[in-house]
Scaffold this motif. Structure first.
Motif, PDB file in Angstrom:
ATOM      1  N   MET A  24      50.198  39.445  34.986  1.00 47.04           N
ATOM      2  CA  MET A  24      49.833  40.749  35.524  1.00 47.04           C
ATOM      3  C   MET A  24      49.852  40.704  37.049  1.00 47.04           C
ATOM      4  SD  MET A  24      46.752  42.003  32.989  1.00 47.04           S
ATOM      5  CE  MET A  24      47.160  43.752  33.064  1.00 47.04           C
ATOM      6  N   PRO A  25      50.272  41.786  37.729  1.00 44.70           N
ATOM      7  CA  PRO A  25      50.220  41.832  39.189  1.00 44.70           C
ATOM      8  C   PRO A  25      48.770  41.876  39.667  1.00 44.70           C
ATOM      9  CG  PRO A  25      50.835  43.973  38.315  1.00 44.70           C
ATOM     10  CD  PRO A  25      50.795  43.035  37.149  1.00 44.70           C
ATOM     11  N   LEU A  26      48.546  41.494  40.923  1.00 43.90           N
ATOM     12  CA  LEU A  26      47.180  41.358  41.423  1.00 43.90           C
ATOM     13  C   LEU A  26      46.726  42.462  42.371  1.00 43.90           C
ATOM     14  CD1 LEU A  26      46.896  37.513  42.112  1.00 43.90           C
ATOM     15  CD2 LEU A  26      46.142  38.807  40.109  1.00 43.90           C
ATOM     16  N   ALA A  27      47.617  43.324  42.811  1.00 41.73           N
ATOM     17  CA  ALA A  27      47.196  44.364  43.753  1.00 41.73           C
ATOM     18  C   ALA A  27      46.095  45.225  43.140  1.00 41.73           C
ATOM     19  CB  ALA A  27      48.382  45.234  44.154  1.00 41.73           C
ATOM     20  N   GLY A  28      45.002  45.368  43.861  1.00 39.86           N
ATOM     21  CA  GLY A  28      43.903  46.201  43.398  1.00 39.86           C
ATOM     22  C   GLY A  28      43.098  45.625  42.262  1.00 39.86           C
ATOM     23  N   VAL A  29      43.353  44.382  41.881  1.00 36.99           N
ATOM     24  CA  VAL A  29      42.708  43.809  40.694  1.00 36.99           C
ATOM     25  C   VAL A  29      41.191  43.707  40.858  1.00 36.99           C
ATOM     26  CG1 VAL A  29      42.961  41.395  41.453  1.00 36.99           C
ATOM     27  CG2 VAL A  29      42.899  41.926  39.009  1.00 36.99           C
ATOM     28  N   ALA A  30      40.724  43.600  42.095  1.00 31.48           N
ATOM     29  CA  ALA A  30      39.282  43.439  42.315  1.00 31.48           C
ATOM     30  C   ALA A  30      38.476  44.655  41.876  1.00 31.48           C
ATOM     31  CB  ALA A  30      39.014  43.154  43.794  1.00 31.48           C
ATOM     32  N   ARG A  31      39.135  45.781  41.648  1.00 25.81           N
ATOM     33  CA  ARG A  31      38.433  47.003  41.247  1.00 25.81           C
ATOM     34  C   ARG A  31      38.241  47.120  39.735  1.00 25.81           C
ATOM     35  NH1 ARG A  31      38.175  50.776  45.424  1.00 25.81           N
ATOM     36  NH2 ARG A  31      39.283  50.129  47.302  1.00 25.81           N
ATOM     37  N   SER A  32      38.774  46.182  39.001  1.00 24.28           N
ATOM     38  CA  SER A  32      38.709  46.273  37.538  1.00 24.28           C
ATOM     39  C   SER A  32      37.421  45.649  37.004  1.00 24.28           C
ATOM     40  CB  SER A  32      39.910  45.565  36.924  1.00 24.28           C
ATOM     41  OG  SER A  32      39.864  45.629  35.515  1.00 24.28           O
ATOM     42  N   PRO A  33      36.865  46.197  35.928  1.00 28.56           N
ATOM     43  CA  PRO A  33      35.683  45.587  35.308  1.00 28.56           C
ATOM     44  C   PRO A  33      36.027  44.479  34.311  1.00 28.56           C
ATOM     45  CG  PRO A  33      36.164  47.649  34.219  1.00 28.56           C
ATOM     46  CD  PRO A  33      37.159  47.520  35.337  1.00 28.56           C
ATOM     47  N   TRP A  34      37.291  44.426  33.869  1.00 34.98           N
ATOM     48  CA  TRP A  34      37.721  43.433  32.891  1.00 34.98           C
ATOM     49  C   TRP A  34      39.032  42.814  33.349  1.00 34.98           C
ATOM     50  CZ3 TRP A  34      33.975  42.453  29.576  1.00 34.98           C
ATOM     51  CH2 TRP A  34      33.115  43.470  29.186  1.00 34.98           C
ATOM     52  N   PHE A  35      39.299  41.574  32.885  1.00 31.78           N
ATOM     53  CA  PHE A  35      40.454  40.848  33.397  1.00 31.78           C
ATOM     54  C   PHE A  35      41.241  40.189  32.271  1.00 31.78           C
ATOM     55  CE2 PHE A  35      37.260  41.405  36.530  1.00 31.78           C
ATOM     56  CZ  PHE A  35      37.968  41.795  37.657  1.00 31.78           C
ATOM     57  N   PHE A  36      42.502  39.986  32.537  1.00 34.85           N
ATOM     58  CA  PHE A  36      43.522  39.592  31.569  1.00 34.85           C
ATOM     59  C   PHE A  36      43.874  40.808  30.706  1.00 34.85           C
ATOM     60  CE2 PHE A  36      41.493  35.352  32.247  1.00 34.85           C
ATOM     61  CZ  PHE A  36      42.593  34.707  32.781  1.00 34.85           C
ATOM     62  N   TRP A  37      44.960  40.669  29.962  1.00 38.52           N
ATOM     63  CA  TRP A  37      45.421  41.772  29.117  1.00 38.52           C
ATOM     64  C   TRP A  37      44.368  42.188  28.085  1.00 38.52           C
ATOM     65  CZ3 TRP A  37      49.525  44.814  29.737  1.00 38.52           C
ATOM     66  CH2 TRP A  37      50.596  44.374  30.531  1.00 38.52           C
ATOM     67  N   ASP A  38      43.530  41.240  27.681  1.00 35.79           N
ATOM     68  CA  ASP A  38      42.554  41.536  26.623  1.00 35.79           C
ATOM     69  C   ASP A  38      41.122  41.661  27.132  1.00 35.79           C
ATOM     70  OD1 ASP A  38      42.045  38.893  27.231  1.00 35.79           O
ATOM     71  OD2 ASP A  38      42.669  38.097  25.279  1.00 35.79           O
ATOM     72  N   GLY A  39      40.895  41.420  28.434  1.00 36.84           N
ATOM     73  CA  GLY A  39      39.560  41.546  28.990  1.00 36.84           C
ATOM     74  C   GLY A  39      38.615  40.432  28.595  1.00 36.84           C
ATOM     75  N   ARG A  40      39.136  39.221  28.440  1.00 36.76           N
ATOM     76  CA  ARG A  40      38.272  38.118  28.019  1.00 36.76           C
ATOM     77  C   ARG A  40      37.459  37.517  29.168  1.00 36.76           C
ATOM     78  NH1 ARG A  40      43.519  36.256  28.014  1.00 36.76           N
ATOM     79  NH2 ARG A  40      43.971  34.305  29.122  1.00 36.76           N
ATOM     80  N   LYS A  41      37.627  38.024  30.363  1.00 35.89           N
ATOM     81  CA  LYS A  41      36.789  37.663  31.503  1.00 35.89           C
ATOM     82  C   LYS A  41      36.239  38.954  32.113  1.00 35.89           C
ATOM     83  CE  LYS A  41      37.527  33.104  31.733  1.00 35.89           C
ATOM     84  NZ  LYS A  41      36.473  32.060  31.794  1.00 35.89           N
ATOM     85  N   ASP A  42      35.009  38.874  32.640  1.00 38.66           N
ATOM     86  CA  ASP A  42      34.359  40.098  33.116  1.00 38.66           C
ATOM     87  C   ASP A  42      34.099  40.100  34.620  1.00 38.66           C
ATOM     88  OD1 ASP A  42      32.326  38.201  33.128  1.00 38.66           O
ATOM     89  OD2 ASP A  42      30.795  39.571  32.362  1.00 38.66           O
ATOM     90  N   SER A  43      34.697  39.171  35.347  1.00 41.16           N
ATOM     91  CA  SER A  43      34.640  39.207  36.814  1.00 41.16           C
ATOM     92  C   SER A  43      35.897  38.565  37.364  1.00 41.16           C
ATOM     93  CB  SER A  43      33.401  38.473  37.347  1.00 41.16           C
ATOM     94  OG  SER A  43      33.540  37.069  37.183  1.00 41.16           O
ATOM     95  N   LEU A  44      36.229  38.915  38.591  1.00 41.39           N
ATOM     96  CA  LEU A  44      37.431  38.361  39.204  1.00 41.39           C
ATOM     97  C   LEU A  44      37.295  36.856  39.402  1.00 41.39           C
ATOM     98  CD1 LEU A  44      40.204  39.001  40.388  1.00 41.39           C
ATOM     99  CD2 LEU A  44      39.088  39.503  42.581  1.00 41.39           C
TER     100      LEU A  44
END
Length: 400
Positions: free
Chosen positions: A107-127
């Protein structure tokens, strides 16, 4: 932020129905278009779980770590191996390749810090927790926690301690040990005391926090769409690099209307940051991927999640994790909505690169095939070939 009334007034002049077939826009549509501009993005809020997130020294250290190939088992893989600067901080591959080939696309990283979930499935909850995942993944960096701690002490001890304070005493600890490594590494990790494991985990968590501090600086750049919207908002006639063609304008009308793209791809980042089943086919040759359905259990037991011991700040920051949906048909083969900014120039698409081109993506959403598992949220759109081409033309304005 600009006045919605000012924007709507300017847009009325720019989008008046003319003789070339340009679409007319309602007042609600004009307001929606205005909300998509990058100029509407508020300042990046602090990360209450990472007190180093806004520290320049931490960001500089994180940048060093991001490009450090020695943070991998074979010494050839860094975060930048898959997140390339000249490719929107992704790699253009159907599947990411680190020490070995993974099952999902970078996944690209631009703006990623604004997301509440991470990876395609959201298995992490912080950057910062996300940054730790690839370091231990056997197909990505394939490293282990004590190896990273020893490496930091040897190569970057002074820099680490200036930011995070004293490193723990690592003397006597195994060279290679971790809960997710080889059987020998797991055995060595289990042979350590709880205090030793916690001290190594703290160093490991801080590496993630430094990398996250750097990644917060990776932002979206304005595109032709933004220049168009900003020109209109300022009362200027969009022209040159700020102009949209009749076809692109038609595609914009479809995007916020008949095609219903804006339901999920909304806001200045063109994503709702949620998870959806859109009937994406299985990737050939890969094991079944159940998306969000399995990730909720993973994030709940992650020692580096928001409710874990390594969070900075109070538990009030953990609302997303505490109240996440943990079961139900909606989680089956649901994947995170990616931002559409720059998407037109980074094929292939979907979580494992199953769809080759922007035209193919639009065709998929237009035909709305059934999902291999669960229920797809899509319904056939009934777009003509001309409308599909217009939609793709508009998407390209988000990448120019």
């Amino acid at each position: 932020m600009r006045s919605r009334a000012t924007f709507a007034l300017g847009l009325t002049a720019a989008l008046t129905l003319g003789g070339c077939g340009e679409p007319d826009f309602t007042e609600a549509e004009k307001a929606m278009i205005g909300s998509l501009s990058l100029s509407e993005l508020p300042p990046l809020p602090p990360d209450p779980t990472n007190r180093y997130a806004g520290l320049p020294a931490a960001a500089a250290f994180g940048a060093t770590l991001f490009f450090e190939q020695r943070l991998s088992r074979d010494g050839n893989v860094s975060c930048a191996t898959c997140h390339m600067i000249d490719r929107q901080f992704q790699d253009g591959r159907p599947l990411a390749v680190g020490v070995a080939t993974t099952n999902r696309r970078t996944m690209p990283l631009a703006g990623v810090a604004r997301s509440p979930w991470f990876f395609w499935d959201g298995r992490k909850d912080s950057l910062w927790a996300q940054a730790l995942g690839p370091l231990e993944d056997a197909r990505e960096h394939a490293g282990n926690r004590t190896a990273y701690a020893h490496f930091i002490r040897k190569e970057f001890g002074d820099r680490y301690e200036r930011i995070f304070g004293p490193l723990p005493d690592l003397s006597g600890l195994p060279k290679n040990a971790g809960p997710l490594g080889t059987e020998a590494e797991k055995a060595a990790w289990n042979g350590m005391s709880g205090e030793q494991r916690a001290s190594v985990d703290r160093v490991f968590a801080n590496l993630g926090k430094a990398i996250a501090a750097f990644e917060r600086s990776i932002v979206h750049e304005p595109t032709r769409f933004d220049r168009f919207v900003d020109a209109v908002a300022a009362g200027r006639d969009p022209e040159g690099e700020a102009a949209l063609s009749d076809e692109e304008m038609h595609g914009l009308k479809l995007f916020i209307g008949k095609a219903n793209c804006v339901t999920c791809h909304n806001g200045p980042r063109f994503t709702d940051d949620h998870f959806h089943n859109t009937g994406i086919p299985e990737a050939k040759g890969l094991p079944e991927d159940r998306g969000r359905e399995t990730a909720v259990a993973q994030v709940a037991v992650d020692p580096f999640n928001c409710l874990g011991a390594f969070r900075d700040g109070g538990e009030e920051a953990c609302g997303e994790l505490r109240f996440m949906v943990k079961s139900g048909d909606a989680l089956k083969r649901a994947y995170k909505t990616p931002s559409l900014r720059g998407a037109a120039t980074r094929p292939p698409y979907m979580h494992s690169g199953q769809i080759a081109t922007p035209d193919d993506v639009v065709d998929h959403y237009n035909t709305a095939p059934a999902s291999p598992r669960g229920t797809s949220e899509l319904h056939p759109l009934g777009l003509s070939e001309r409308e599909q081409a217009a939609l793709v033309a508009f998407l390209k304005t988000l990448a120019e």
